[in-house]
Design a protein around this motif. Structure first.
Motif, PDB file in Angstrom:
ATOM      1  N   UNK A 125       0.971  -1.202  -0.063  1.00 52.24           N
ATOM      2  CA  UNK A 125      -0.017   0.021   0.110  1.00 52.24           C
ATOM      3  C   UNK A 125       0.880   1.378   0.122  1.00 52.24           C
ATOM      4  N   UNK A 126       1.985   1.102   0.637  1.00 49.53           N
ATOM      5  CA  UNK A 126       2.845   2.317   0.765  1.00 49.53           C
ATOM      6  C   UNK A 126       3.509   2.463  -0.564  1.00 49.53           C
ATOM      7  N   UNK A 127       3.708   1.368  -1.180  1.00 51.61           N
ATOM      8  CA  UNK A 127       4.501   1.642  -2.539  1.00 51.61           C
ATOM      9  C   UNK A 127       3.217   2.032  -3.787  1.00 51.61           C
ATOM     10  N   UNK A 128       2.292   1.839  -3.518  1.00 51.63           N
ATOM     11  CA  UNK A 128       1.201   2.062  -4.513  1.00 51.63           C
ATOM     12  C   UNK A 128       1.162   3.569  -4.079  1.00 51.63           C
TER      13      UNK A 128
ATOM     14  N   UNK B 181       4.495   7.840 -10.932  1.00 51.61           N
ATOM     15  CA  UNK B 181       5.364   7.072 -11.450  1.00 51.61           C
ATOM     16  C   UNK B 181       4.850   5.433 -11.252  1.00 51.61           C
ATOM     17  N   UNK B 182       4.826   4.748 -12.198  1.00 53.83           N
ATOM     18  CA  UNK B 182       4.244   3.438 -12.174  1.00 53.83           C
ATOM     19  C   UNK B 182       5.337   2.432 -11.569  1.00 53.83           C
TER      20      UNK B 182
ATOM     21  N   UNK C  52       6.718  -2.359  -8.194  1.00 50.65           N
ATOM     22  CA  UNK C  52       7.336  -3.286  -7.181  1.00 50.65           C
ATOM     23  C   UNK C  52       6.351  -3.807  -6.356  1.00 50.65           C
ATOM     24  N   UNK C  53       5.055  -3.240  -6.065  1.00 50.59           N
ATOM     25  CA  UNK C  53       3.942  -3.841  -5.231  1.00 50.59           C
ATOM     26  C   UNK C  53       3.479  -5.083  -5.898  1.00 50.59           C
ATOM     27  N   UNK C  54       3.490  -5.135  -7.433  1.00 48.44           N
ATOM     28  CA  UNK C  54       3.254  -6.656  -7.980  1.00 48.44           C
ATOM     29  C   UNK C  54       4.394  -7.579  -7.819  1.00 48.44           C
ATOM     30  N   UNK C  55       5.639  -7.314  -7.615  1.00 49.65           N
ATOM     31  CA  UNK C  55       6.760  -8.150  -7.366  1.00 49.65           C
ATOM     32  C   UNK C  55       6.592  -8.556  -5.985  1.00 49.65           C
TER      33      UNK C  55
END
Length: 95
Positions: free
Chosen positions: A39-42, A50-51, A56-59
């Motif tokens: 959630x923080x990354x998103x 910036x996508x 990184x969240x998907x990883x």
């Protein structure tokens, strides 16, 4: 925006620190911490347009899914051997 992930991360950390008896709850607390990091990354990715954070969240989601599958598989095998999932019973696994 990042208050909710911080609270989720602290709940997961408290679950890891306070509950050392049940392996299933330890895995759940670890998953909660990983989801809070996602959630923080998103949120940061959306704020900065910036996508990369979403990638990184998907990883992290794929690594968390693999960790869950392997951890639950090991837990099932240990439950079949000892008929218990408490953490203290598995001290013999230490090298």
């Amino acid at each position: 925006m990042s208050i909710v992930p911080s609270i989720l991360f602290l709940i997961g950390l408290a679950g890891l620190i306070l509950n050392r008896r049940n392996l299933i709850s330890l895995l759940l607390a670890l998953e909660l911490m990983l989801l809070a990091a996602n959630l923080n990354f998103i949120f940061i990715s959306i704020a900065q347009f910036n996508p990369t954070g979403q990638l990184f969240a998907l990883l992290i989601l794929t690594v968390a899914a693999a960790e869950s599958a392997i951890g639950l598989g090991i837990l099932i095998v240990l439950f079949r051997l000892k008929q218990d999932v408490s953490f203290e019973k598995f001290a013999y696994l230490r090298g």
